[in-house]
Write a protein that holds these residues in place. Structure first.
Motif, PDB file in Angstrom:
ATOM      1  N   GLU A 100       0.834  -1.207   0.000  1.00 57.29           N
ATOM      2  CA  GLU A 100       0.000   0.000   0.000  1.00 57.29           C
ATOM      3  C   GLU A 100       0.868   1.256   0.000  1.00 57.29           C
ATOM      4  O   GLU A 100       0.599   2.235  -0.708  1.00 57.29           O
ATOM      5  CB  GLU A 100      -0.889  -0.034   1.253  1.00 57.29           C
ATOM      6  N   HIS A 101       1.945   1.203   0.791  1.00 55.34           N
ATOM      7  CA  HIS A 101       2.800   2.373   0.933  1.00 55.34           C
ATOM      8  C   HIS A 101       3.282   2.885  -0.421  1.00 55.34           C
ATOM      9  O   HIS A 101       3.306   4.082  -0.686  1.00 55.34           O
ATOM     10  CB  HIS A 101       3.989   2.027   1.844  1.00 55.34           C
ATOM     11  N   ARG A 102       3.678   1.945  -1.302  1.00 55.25           N
ATOM     12  CA  ARG A 102       4.218   2.326  -2.619  1.00 55.25           C
ATOM     13  C   ARG A 102       3.187   3.117  -3.437  1.00 55.25           C
ATOM     14  O   ARG A 102       3.487   4.166  -4.008  1.00 55.25           O
ATOM     15  CB  ARG A 102       4.614   1.087  -3.407  1.00 55.25           C
ATOM     16  N   SER A 103       1.941   2.601  -3.463  1.00 56.88           N
ATOM     17  CA  SER A 103       0.912   3.278  -4.269  1.00 56.88           C
ATOM     18  C   SER A 103       0.709   4.703  -3.779  1.00 56.88           C
ATOM     19  O   SER A 103       0.558   5.628  -4.568  1.00 56.88           O
ATOM     20  CB  SER A 103      -0.433   2.552  -4.169  1.00 56.88           C
ATOM     21  N   PHE A 104       0.710   4.877  -2.467  1.00 61.02           N
ATOM     22  CA  PHE A 104       0.483   6.215  -1.921  1.00 61.02           C
ATOM     23  C   PHE A 104       1.706   7.115  -2.134  1.00 61.02           C
ATOM     24  O   PHE A 104       1.583   8.294  -2.402  1.00 61.02           O
ATOM     25  CB  PHE A 104       0.121   6.138  -0.438  1.00 61.02           C
ATOM     26  N   ARG A 105       2.886   6.534  -2.014  1.00 70.05           N
ATOM     27  CA  ARG A 105       4.096   7.348  -2.187  1.00 70.05           C
ATOM     28  C   ARG A 105       4.196   7.861  -3.625  1.00 70.05           C
ATOM     29  O   ARG A 105       4.621   8.988  -3.866  1.00 70.05           O
ATOM     30  CB  ARG A 105       5.328   6.514  -1.811  1.00 70.05           C
ATOM     31  N   ASN A 106       3.748   7.006  -4.578  1.00 70.34           N
ATOM     32  CA  ASN A 106       3.826   7.405  -5.988  1.00 70.34           C
ATOM     33  C   ASN A 106       2.995   8.648  -6.302  1.00 70.34           C
ATOM     34  O   ASN A 106       3.261   9.341  -7.263  1.00 70.34           O
ATOM     35  CB  ASN A 106       3.370   6.255  -6.896  1.00 70.34           C
ATOM     36  N   VAL A 107       1.974   8.916  -5.484  1.00 71.97           N
ATOM     37  CA  VAL A 107       1.110  10.072  -5.744  1.00 71.97           C
ATOM     38  C   VAL A 107       1.919  11.372  -5.742  1.00 71.97           C
ATOM     39  O   VAL A 107       1.819  12.182  -6.651  1.00 71.97           O
ATOM     40  CB  VAL A 107      -0.007  10.163  -4.675  1.00 71.97           C
ATOM     41  N   ALA A 108       2.721  11.562  -4.726  1.00 73.63           N
ATOM     42  CA  ALA A 108       3.378  12.871  -4.584  1.00 73.63           C
ATOM     43  C   ALA A 108       4.846  12.862  -4.982  1.00 73.63           C
ATOM     44  O   ALA A 108       5.441  13.925  -5.149  1.00 73.63           O
ATOM     45  CB  ALA A 108       3.240  13.364  -3.143  1.00 73.63           C
ATOM     46  N   SER A 109       5.430  11.664  -5.165  1.00 71.39           N
ATOM     47  CA  SER A 109       6.882  11.648  -5.379  1.00 71.39           C
ATOM     48  C   SER A 109       7.341  12.463  -6.598  1.00 71.39           C
ATOM     49  O   SER A 109       8.420  13.049  -6.545  1.00 71.39           O
ATOM     50  CB  SER A 109       7.431  10.219  -5.408  1.00 71.39           C
ATOM     51  N   PRO A 110       6.529  12.600  -7.698  1.00 70.51           N
ATOM     52  CA  PRO A 110       7.027  13.409  -8.825  1.00 70.51           C
ATOM     53  C   PRO A 110       7.321  14.860  -8.442  1.00 70.51           C
ATOM     54  O   PRO A 110       8.159  15.512  -9.063  1.00 70.51           O
ATOM     55  CB  PRO A 110       5.876  13.363  -9.838  1.00 70.51           C
ATOM     56  N   VAL A 111       6.640  15.368  -7.417  1.00 70.12           N
ATOM     57  CA  VAL A 111       6.827  16.774  -7.023  1.00 70.12           C
ATOM     58  C   VAL A 111       8.137  16.975  -6.277  1.00 70.12           C
ATOM     59  O   VAL A 111       8.617  18.095  -6.108  1.00 70.12           O
ATOM     60  CB  VAL A 111       5.642  17.208  -6.120  1.00 70.12           C
ATOM     61  N   PHE A 112       8.736  15.872  -5.797  1.00 67.69           N
ATOM     62  CA  PHE A 112       9.910  16.008  -4.933  1.00 67.69           C
ATOM     63  C   PHE A 112      11.212  15.545  -5.595  1.00 67.69           C
ATOM     64  O   PHE A 112      12.227  15.425  -4.932  1.00 67.69           O
ATOM     65  CB  PHE A 112       9.683  15.233  -3.630  1.00 67.69           C
ATOM     66  N   THR A 113      11.171  15.245  -6.901  1.00 67.54           N
ATOM     67  CA  THR A 113      12.422  14.854  -7.572  1.00 67.54           C
ATOM     68  C   THR A 113      13.348  16.070  -7.621  1.00 67.54           C
ATOM     69  O   THR A 113      12.881  17.221  -7.556  1.00 67.54           O
ATOM     70  CB  THR A 113      12.150  14.394  -9.024  1.00 67.54           C
ATOM     71  N   PRO A 114      14.679  15.846  -7.770  1.00 69.13           N
ATOM     72  CA  PRO A 114      15.591  16.996  -7.814  1.00 69.13           C
ATOM     73  C   PRO A 114      15.172  17.999  -8.885  1.00 69.13           C
ATOM     74  O   PRO A 114      15.200  19.209  -8.659  1.00 69.13           O
ATOM     75  CB  PRO A 114      16.941  16.365  -8.146  1.00 69.13           C
ATOM     76  N   ARG A 115      14.739  17.512 -10.059  1.00 69.59           N
ATOM     77  CA  ARG A 115      14.380  18.446 -11.126  1.00 69.59           C
ATOM     78  C   ARG A 115      13.147  19.277 -10.750  1.00 69.59           C
ATOM     79  O   ARG A 115      13.116  20.492 -10.923  1.00 69.59           O
ATOM     80  CB  ARG A 115      14.120  17.678 -12.417  1.00 69.59           C
ATOM     81  N   ALA A 116      12.125  18.596 -10.195  1.00 65.31           N
ATOM     82  CA  ALA A 116      10.904  19.317  -9.828  1.00 65.31           C
ATOM     83  C   ALA A 116      11.198  20.337  -8.728  1.00 65.31           C
ATOM     84  O   ALA A 116      10.665  21.447  -8.731  1.00 65.31           O
ATOM     85  CB  ALA A 116       9.834  18.328  -9.367  1.00 65.31           C
ATOM     86  N   VAL A 117      12.075  19.961  -7.801  1.00 66.89           N
ATOM     87  CA  VAL A 117      12.390  20.882  -6.700  1.00 66.89           C
ATOM     88  C   VAL A 117      13.166  22.085  -7.232  1.00 66.89           C
ATOM     89  O   VAL A 117      13.002  23.210  -6.746  1.00 66.89           O
ATOM     90  CB  VAL A 117      13.153  20.141  -5.580  1.00 66.89           C
ATOM     91  N   LYS A 118      13.958  21.884  -8.271  1.00 64.66           N
ATOM     92  CA  LYS A 118      14.686  23.010  -8.888  1.00 64.66           C
ATOM     93  C   LYS A 118      13.713  24.084  -9.370  1.00 64.66           C
ATOM     94  O   LYS A 118      14.004  25.272  -9.322  1.00 64.66           O
ATOM     95  CB  LYS A 118      15.543  22.521 -10.049  1.00 64.66           C
ATOM     96  N   ASP A 119      12.533  23.631  -9.838  1.00 65.74           N
ATOM     97  CA  ASP A 119      11.532  24.608 -10.290  1.00 65.74           C
ATOM     98  C   ASP A 119      11.051  25.486  -9.151  1.00 65.74           C
ATOM     99  O   ASP A 119      10.462  26.535  -9.373  1.00 65.74           O
ATOM    100  CB  ASP A 119      10.303  23.889 -10.895  1.00 65.74           C
ATOM    101  N   MET A 120      11.255  25.023  -7.929  1.00 65.53           N
ATOM    102  CA  MET A 120      10.833  25.810  -6.750  1.00 65.53           C
ATOM    103  C   MET A 120      11.920  26.808  -6.340  1.00 65.53           C
ATOM    104  O   MET A 120      11.735  27.592  -5.415  1.00 65.53           O
ATOM    105  CB  MET A 120      10.601  24.869  -5.556  1.00 65.53           C
ATOM    106  N   ASP A 121      13.086  26.736  -6.997  1.00 62.92           N
ATOM    107  CA  ASP A 121      14.242  27.501  -6.534  1.00 62.92           C
ATOM    108  C   ASP A 121      13.979  28.996  -6.387  1.00 62.92           C
ATOM    109  O   ASP A 121      14.444  29.618  -5.441  1.00 62.92           O
ATOM    110  CB  ASP A 121      15.443  27.274  -7.460  1.00 62.92           C
ATOM    111  N   GLU A 122      13.251  29.535  -7.357  1.00 57.06           N
ATOM    112  CA  GLU A 122      12.996  30.977  -7.326  1.00 57.06           C
ATOM    113  C   GLU A 122      12.258  31.345  -6.021  1.00 57.06           C
ATOM    114  O   GLU A 122      12.654  32.256  -5.302  1.00 57.06           O
ATOM    115  CB  GLU A 122      12.154  31.333  -8.565  1.00 57.06           C
ATOM    116  N   ALA A 123      11.182  30.564  -5.733  1.00 56.24           N
ATOM    117  CA  ALA A 123      10.389  30.830  -4.522  1.00 56.24           C
ATOM    118  C   ALA A 123      11.251  30.628  -3.272  1.00 56.24           C
ATOM    119  O   ALA A 123      11.142  31.387  -2.288  1.00 56.24           O
ATOM    120  CB  ALA A 123       9.181  29.911  -4.478  1.00 56.24           C
TER     121      ALA A 123
END
Ligand code: HEM
Length: 418
Positions: A100-123
Motif C-alpha cells: 500500500e505504501h508504494r501506491s500512496f508514495r507514488n502520488v506525490a513523489s514526482p513533485v519532490f524529484t531533484p528536477r521538480a524541486v529546482k523549479d521551486m528555486d525561485e520561490a
C-alpha cells in the motif's frame, strides 16, 4: 545493573532538561547496541543505536512495520490517540507498509524529484532573501530569536506556497504544527485542561483549513502539489478524503519542523564553531557539504519506532514477533564505525553517510526540498551576516521525536541587500 531503563532516550522532559543523550548513546553503541528498555510509563522496546543496524532494519519493511505508529509516546497519550476518531481514521504514508505504501508514495513523489524541486528555486531564494532583509531592517543591526524569526518562517513560506495555504493562514498553520509536534511542551502545546479535547479541536482546525484548499483545487486545478493531492487517484480510484487530508498534513508537518530544527541547529553550530562559519563565507563551494553536515549534526528526526512482525536475530539479540524497537538516528549519526571524528562539526565532511533522512522504504520524500531550502538560507546568511553571537541561552523543545531548539537568541550585524 542495566545501563539504562530507556526513559532518558524517549522522555520529552528528559530532552528538555538534559539535552540530547549523546553520552548514553555512545555507551550503548559500545556496550549494548541492541538494548532492551523498560521505561516507566512507556511500552518496553529495543533501543537500536548503530548505523548498520538501522540500515538493516529499514530495508526490511515486511518484517519491521510502521503501520502501528512511528513515534514513541507515553502509554497514557497513546490511549488518547486511539480514542480519537479523527486520528484513528486519518491515514498517512509514513504509517503504511508495502505494498500500500508504494501506491500512496507514488502520488506525490514526482513533485519532490531533484528536477521538480529546482523549479521551486525561485520561490525558495525569494523567501531566504526576504527573511534576511527583514532581519537587516534599516540599520543592519539587531537581536532576534533565530528559531522563530528566521528558521520557522522559511519552510513555512515554502510549504505554504506548495500546498496552496494563503498567506493570511500561515500563522494558523504554524501554530497548529507546533501544537502537533510539541504536545508535551508547556510553551507550545494547545491550551486546555483536557488533552483529549484539545487534540480533537486541533484536528478539526486542520481539517477546516485543508478542506477549503482541497475543494478549491478540485474546482480549479493548477500546476501545484495542492492540486495533485486534491485530484489524486490510488489504483485508479479517487484517493479517499481522510487519505487526502492525511497527505496534506504529513507533507506540512513532516516538512516544517524538521527543516526549521535543522536550520536552528545549523545556526547554533556555526555560532559555536566560528572557524567553520568563516570558512563557509570564504568558500561558498562548500555549501552542499555544509548542509549535509548541519543535517547530520542536528538530526531533527530523533527516532522512528517499528513493530517487529516475526522473530529476528540482531547482533545476537533475539527480537520476538510483537516487540517494539526504536531506531535512534542521532546515535547512528555519531557512530564511530562510520564517521571519522563524529563529534567534530566539519562543513567539508565527505563522505557523510548520515541517516538523518532515514533510509530504505520510507526514505524522506522531501529530502531534496529540505536540502535546497537550507542551502538558500545558509547561502544568504554566509553572504550577508558580518557578525553574530548568542544573545542568551538556547532552549530545547520538550520533545524526544522531532527535536531541536525552540529559542536561539542572537545578536547580529547584516549587510544590506546588494
Ligand atoms: C531537514 C529536514 C528533514 C528531515 C531531517 C526529515 C527526516 C525524515 C525521516 C527520518 C523520514 C523517515 C521516516 C521513516 O523512516 O519512517 C522522513 C520521511 C518523510 N519525510 Fe522528511 N525530513 C525532512 C524534511 C522533509 C520535507 C521538507 C518534506 C516535505 C515537504 C518531508 C516529507 C517527508 C515525507 C512525506 C516522509 C514519509 C515518506 C514515506 O513514508 O515514504 N520531509 N523524513
Amino acid at each position: 545493573m542495566s545501563i539504562t531503563d530507556g526513559l532518558d532516550l524517549v522522555s520529552s522532559h528528559a530532552y528538555a532538561s538534559q539535552g540530547i543523550p549523546h553520552d548514553l548513546w555512545t555507551r550503548l553503541r559500545a556496550e549494548s547496541p541492541v538494548h532492551w528498555c523498560t521505561p516507566p510509563g512507556f511500552a518496553p522496546f529495543w533501543a537500536i543505536t548503530k548505523h548498520a543496524d538501522i540500515c538493516e532494519i529499514s530495508k526490511q519493511p515486511e518484517i519491521f512495520s510502521s503501520a502501528e505508529g512511528i513515534a514513541m509516546i507515553p502509554l497514557a497519550q497513546e490511549e488518547i490517540v486511539r480514542q480519537q476518531e479523527l486520528a484513528g481514521s486519518m491515514r498517512v504514508i509514513i504509517e503504511m507498509d508495502p505494498p500500500e505504501h508504494r501506491s500512496f508514495r507514488n502520488v506525490a513523489s514526482p513533485v519532490f524529484t531533484p528536477r521538480a524541486v529546482k523549479d521551486m528555486d525561485e520561490a525558495i531564494r525569494t523567501s531566504a532573501r526576504e527573511i534576511v532583509d527583514r532581519l537587516a531592517g534599516e540599520t543592519g543591526e539587531g537581536e532576534c530569536d533565530f528559531a522563530n524569526d528566521v528558521a520557522a518562517a522559511h519552510p513555512l513560506r515554502i510549504l505554504s506556497t506548495m500546498l496552496g495555504v494563503p498567506r493570511e493562514s500561515e500563522p494558523d498553520i504554524l501554530r497548529l504544527t507546533n501544537q502537533l509536534f510539541a504536545s508535551d511542551d508547556p510553551d507550545l502545546q494547545r491550551e486546555g485542561e483536557d488533552r483529549r479535547q484539545a487534540t480533537m479541536e486541533m484536528g478539526l482546525e486542520f481539517y477546516q483549513l485543508f478542506d477549503r484548499i482541497i475543494q478549491d483545487r478540485r474546482a480549479n486545478p493548477r500546476d501545484d502539489l495542492a492540486s495533485l493531492l486534491a485530484n489524486a487517484r490510488i489504483d485508479g480510484e479517487p484517493m479517499g478524503m481522510m487519505e487526502t487530508l492525511g497527505y496534506y498534513l504529513i507533507t506540512f508537518s513532516a516538512g516544517h519542523d524538521t527543516t526549521k530544527n535543522a536550520l536552528v541547529g545549523g545556526m547554533r553550530a556555526l555560532l559555536e564553531h566560528p572557524d567553520q562559519f568563516e570558512r563557509l563565507k570564504r568558500e561558498p563551494e562548500l555549501l552542499d557539504s555544509a548542509v549535509e553536515e548541519v543535517v547530520r549534526w542536528s538530526t531533527p528526526v530523533n527516532h522512528m519506532k517499528r513493530k517487529v512482525l516475526q522473530d529476528y536475530e540482531l547482533r545476537g539479540q533475539k527480537l520476538r514477533g510483537g516487540d517494539w524497537l526504536v531506531m535512534f538516528y542521532a546515535s547512528a549519526n555519531r557512530d564511530e564505525e562510520v564517521f571519522d571524528d563524529p563529534f567534530a562539526f566539519r562543513i567539508d565532511r565527505r563522505p557523510n553517510r548520515h541517516l538523518a533522512f532515514g533510509i530504505g522504504e520510507h526514505f524522506c520524500m522531501g529530502a531534496n526540498l529540505a536540502r535546497r531550502s537550507q542551502r538558500a538560507l545558509l547561502q544568504e546568511l554566509a553572504r550577508r551576516l558580518e557578525w553574530a553571537e548568542l544573545a542568551g541561552e538556547p532552549e530545547q523543545i520538550h520533545s524526544a521525536f522531532v527535536v531541536g531548539l525552540k529559542k536561539l537568541p542572537m545578536r547580529y550585524r547584516i549587510r544590506p541587500a546588494a
